[in-house]
Scaffold this active site. Sequence first.
Site, PDB file in Angstrom:
ATOM      1  CE1 TYR A 116       3.421  19.790   3.390  1.00  0.00           C
ATOM      2  CE2 TYR A 116       2.132  19.634   5.522  1.00  0.00           C
ATOM      3  CZ  TYR A 116       3.195  20.104   4.575  1.00  0.00           C
ATOM      4  OH  TYR A 116       4.465  21.078   5.301  1.00  0.00           O
ATOM      5  CB  ALA A 117      -3.464  16.750  -1.033  1.00  0.00           C
ATOM      6  CG  LEU A 118      -0.147  11.667  -0.503  1.00  0.00           C
ATOM      7  CD1 LEU A 118       0.888  10.452  -0.442  1.00  0.00           C
ATOM      8  CD2 LEU A 118      -0.781  12.183   0.937  1.00  0.00           C
ATOM      9  N   GLY A 119      -1.469  11.260  -4.161  1.00  0.00           N
ATOM     10  CA  GLY A 119      -2.099   9.984  -4.520  1.00  0.00           C
ATOM     11  C   GLY A 119      -3.041  10.193  -5.661  1.00  0.00           C
ATOM     12  CE1 TYR A 139      23.968  -9.411 -27.646  1.00  0.00           C
ATOM     13  CE2 TYR A 139      26.407  -9.311 -27.408  1.00  0.00           C
ATOM     14  CZ  TYR A 139      25.207  -9.845 -28.124  1.00  0.00           C
ATOM     15  OH  TYR A 139      25.419 -10.774 -28.964  1.00  0.00           O
ATOM     16  CB  THR A 147      -3.931  21.842   0.222  1.00  0.00           C
ATOM     17  OG1 THR A 147      -3.908  22.282   1.340  1.00  0.00           O
ATOM     18  CG2 THR A 147      -3.860  20.324   0.021  1.00  0.00           C
ATOM     19  CG  ASN A 176      -4.324  -0.549  -5.300  1.00  0.00           C
ATOM     20  OD1 ASN A 176      -3.053  -0.877  -5.289  1.00  0.00           O
ATOM     21  ND2 ASN A 176      -4.876   0.769  -5.137  1.00  0.00           N
ATOM     22  CB  CYS A 177      -1.361  -3.213  -8.672  1.00  0.00           C
ATOM     23  SG  CYS A 177      -1.285  -1.399  -8.767  1.00  0.00           S
ATOM     24  N   PRO A 184      -2.729  26.287   4.783  1.00  0.00           N
ATOM     25  CG  PRO A 184      -2.145  28.292   5.704  1.00  0.00           C
ATOM     26  CD  PRO A 184      -3.026  27.453   5.040  1.00  0.00           C
TER      27      PRO A 184
END
Length: 561
Positions: free
Chosen positions: A275-278, A421, A269, A41-42, A272
């Site tokens: 889970y969540a992400l993003g 350098y 979350t 998507n980027c 129990p």
Amino acid sequence: MKVLIVGGVAGGAGTAARLRRNDEQAQIILFEKGEYISFANCGLPYYIGDVITQKQALQLQTPESFRARFNVDVRVFCEVTAVDTAKKQVTVQNHRTGESYTETYDKLVLSPGAKPIRPPMKGMETNQIFTLRNIPDTYAIKEYINAYHPKTCAVIGAGFIGLEMAENLAELGITVSVVEAAPHVMAPIDMDTAHEVHNYIRSKGVRLYLNKKCTEFTPDTVLLEDGTAVAADFVILSIGVAPETAFLRDSGIALGERGQILVNDYLETSVPDVYALGDAVAVKHVVSGAQVVIPLASPANKQGRIVGDNLCGGKVAYQGSQGTSIMKFFEMTVAATGEKEESLQRQQIPYHKSFTYSPSHAGYYPNGRMMSVKLLFNDTGKILGAQIVGGEGVDKRIDDLANAIRFGLTVYDLQAMELAYAPPFSSAKDPVNMAGYVAENILVGKMRPFYLEQLDTIPADAIRLDVRTPGEYARGAMDGFINIPLDSLRERLGELDLQKPIYITCQIGLRGYLAQRILAQHGAANTWNLVGGYRMYAAQVADLRDTAAGFVDCTHCGMPK
């Protein structure tokens, strides 16, 4: 173990791949309401601008290839519409068949992402209004351009997507106007950093309307709240995103006031086994510790790996995000990491700031470009944030500073960094080192800074001293500043009353610092050096002048009167 994953882009697909590497026996079902999973998507603006020419290049994995490689039951066009955490099941709408069904789970992973904000406004149905979030959005914009050959476009919103779209559309020969309700473009940077960006945007023929809100659309214009009509055969609406979590409202899963999913350090979350992400979750900011939503691909991918481990009994904590970001706009690069000054002020976090201008590589090696580095740090020297504007080499330096923030380093550590350098790549004192040296000078009192926003507070009896060359001074100077070039300062000390406060400027701040050291060692006890020097002052003056002038559009031809 039966694991359901909601959302098949960066976070969801990453979780599924990591989980499979950990557990060959797990039953994994991946739901994606659209047609595509794991897409870039980027990269979408660059397909529209013909930089990326092959459609298939946008797809990192297809449902078929992902299924074959990871043995995941990929279900596209399948939208999870409700979650029953008591029964441990989800309701799914199959958009191909119209069928609605339920699926149970042992573990549930939520990676629904965010959707573009599209507030209702008068006349939206009269113009071609697009958002850009996924592959179908990309194809729709590209097909419209190819079919109708529009001459003008208004981009509403000057964040990353908005400016990337402005660049790519301008490269196609379309006259682009960018409308931004805030005082400056790009939320992760501050106004003083943005002046140079604004001037560059205008120099590329892109019209810029700041502090302007869009209120209405017509078939060929966007109307602003002050009555300005901006020519627009079509519109890109890019005013931000909102977590796509409406389906969770009755689930018992805790949400924030903007609908963001609340998680602990392990991305669990409030319920129990969920889970969540993003882009849909709130995470801890590395610098401030505040709960924030940072919709970026890199954090989502890292979170996917962590969730994939924790599903299998791991206890891996997500260390938080700092919003490291970078954008290319024609030949300019703008990057930021950590907190910005505006945010530190809102949170009442004490800070200092410095600005340094450094070449991208050794000054004697041809074709170098100056980069401005804004550094934010506290009394102990701990780095709180950084912003860089320049060309080549910005990416390298923002990564150095991002790591410094991530691992709690100080401005003294920046001085000690041994960075690669050679004349084509850097200077013996890298821009990162230089930022550390200047910051230390501020902290120990060797360089007493003052800033553009303090110009009006200079005492009436103070001496205003410009130590640039006579030629530089003749090309432009600040009101009331007398010119004594740095190289003549020692011989002309008698012209100055060293008992008075002395406010010094040069071109970028370096000669002003040297003048400060000379004056201090000849008895001047109260000297101040303008951070960013005349260069920053001139950038601000030009930007504020052009912002005030604005544009008056001829709605038929799209050219300024």
